[in-house]
Design an enzyme around this catalytic site. Structure first.
Site: not given
Length: 320
Positions: A61-62, A152, A182, A207, A209-210, A226
């Site tokens: 995606t990134t 994914y 993922k 997946g 990050d936050e 990302s």
């Protein structure tokens, strides 16, 4: 960087035996005319290695993978594998709306010596049930029988709502190379169940990050994201503090990452992320249409980041 061939881990390595690792979901560098800029990848890989990143996730995606031609995806994958050598593990995203193209991408990833492949499910003509999704994944995995295969899971983008514990239950006996998932979703119960499925047999790579700290508490050993491109030292601080039982420090750094990501979301996470890479010395160029980020927006983004002392903060973390 060292360009020796990568060693391939066993398909069923238990997640609990692996060290905690950050894998950057890398951007695809473009020229100002939106052509792929392969030359940037060399410096990009060096930059990531110095930040403590253990691997790269290419053309996801990134990386705007679905905005690239098949030939471009071949070229980008080849460059990352060649540049990373045995220094960082290379995951190649091979998902595509056309299953035949996805199989070609998978076979190519094996041919060039990638470390693993991953695929999203189709999101225009969607699988009508979990059985069809597993059938689709099985065909792609079979095109690269020598590589670990990861599904994914990113329902926010694909619209595929299936719970991954059910995917693992069905796919475990049908995909010989199934290594893990993922997992880019907020369903932490599903993630936790998958992490313990068959005594932790599958590699559950987180997946979001936050909320990395939440996943660590549920047993995550790897994470792909990302923001690991430009804020890996912050996440390494979170994982280290968690391992040492210093939850106060882990929460503090996770909250900082949340504030950073909140800023990115105002401008679009991929366009903003590419702009930050340029600010940190690795110019990955623009995003491809329909994604955009104007010069004035990039300036506003930088001011917003400076308001939370982002650049000073990340430089301080790197020196520790």
């Amino acid at each position: 960087m060292n360009k020796a061939p990568q060693e391939k881990p066993g398909f069923n390595t238990k997640a609990t035996q692996l060290p905690r690792q950050l894998i950057a979901a890398v951007f695809t560098p473009f020229t100002r005319r939106y052509d792929v800029n392969l030359k940037t990848i060399d410096r990009y890989a060096e930059f990531l290695a110095k930040q403590g990143v253990a691997g790269v996730f290419v053309c996801g995606t990134t990386g705007e993978g679905l905005s690239l031609t098949i030939r471009e995806r071949f070229d980008v994958a080849e460059r990352w594998v060649r540049v990373c050598g045995d220094q960082m593990r290379v995951f190649i995203h091979v998902g595509n709306e056309c299953q035949k193209d996805a199989c070609a991408l998978a076979a190519h990833a094996q041919e060039i010596g990638a470390g693993a492949i991953a695929t999203i499910g189709p999101n225009f003509f969607k699988p009508r049930n979990l059985e069809e999704l597993v059938d689709h994944s099985t065909a792609i995995a079979a095109a690269a029988p020598g590589l670990p295969f990861y599904y994914y899971h990113i329902p926010a983008m694909t619209g595929l709502p299936y719970r991954m514990i059910n995917f693992l239950t069905l796919a475990a006996g049908r995909i010989p190379t199934l290594a893990g998932i993922k997992f880019t979703h907020e369903d932490l119960m599903d993630f936790g169940l998958c992490s313990q499925f068959k005594r932790g047999r599958f590699d559950m790579v987180f997946g979001r990050d936050e909320i990395l700290l939440s996943a660590l508490a549920l047993g995550a050993r790897k994470a792909i994201g990302s923001t690991y491109n430009f804020f890996a030292p912050g996440y390494l601080k979170i994982t280290k503090a968690f391992e040492e039982g210093d939850l106060a420090s882990a929460r503090e750094e996770q909250l900082y990452a949340m504030k950073m990501i909140q800023i990115l979301c105002r401008y679009g996470s991929i366009p903003a992320g590419k702009a930050i890479m340029a600010m940190r010395g690795i110019d990955c160029g623009p995003v491809r249409p329909p994604l955009t980020l104007s010069t004035s927006q990039a300036g506003e983004l930088k001011r917003d980041l400076e308001a939370i002392n982002f650049f000073d903060h990340v430089n301080t973390l790197r020196k520790r």
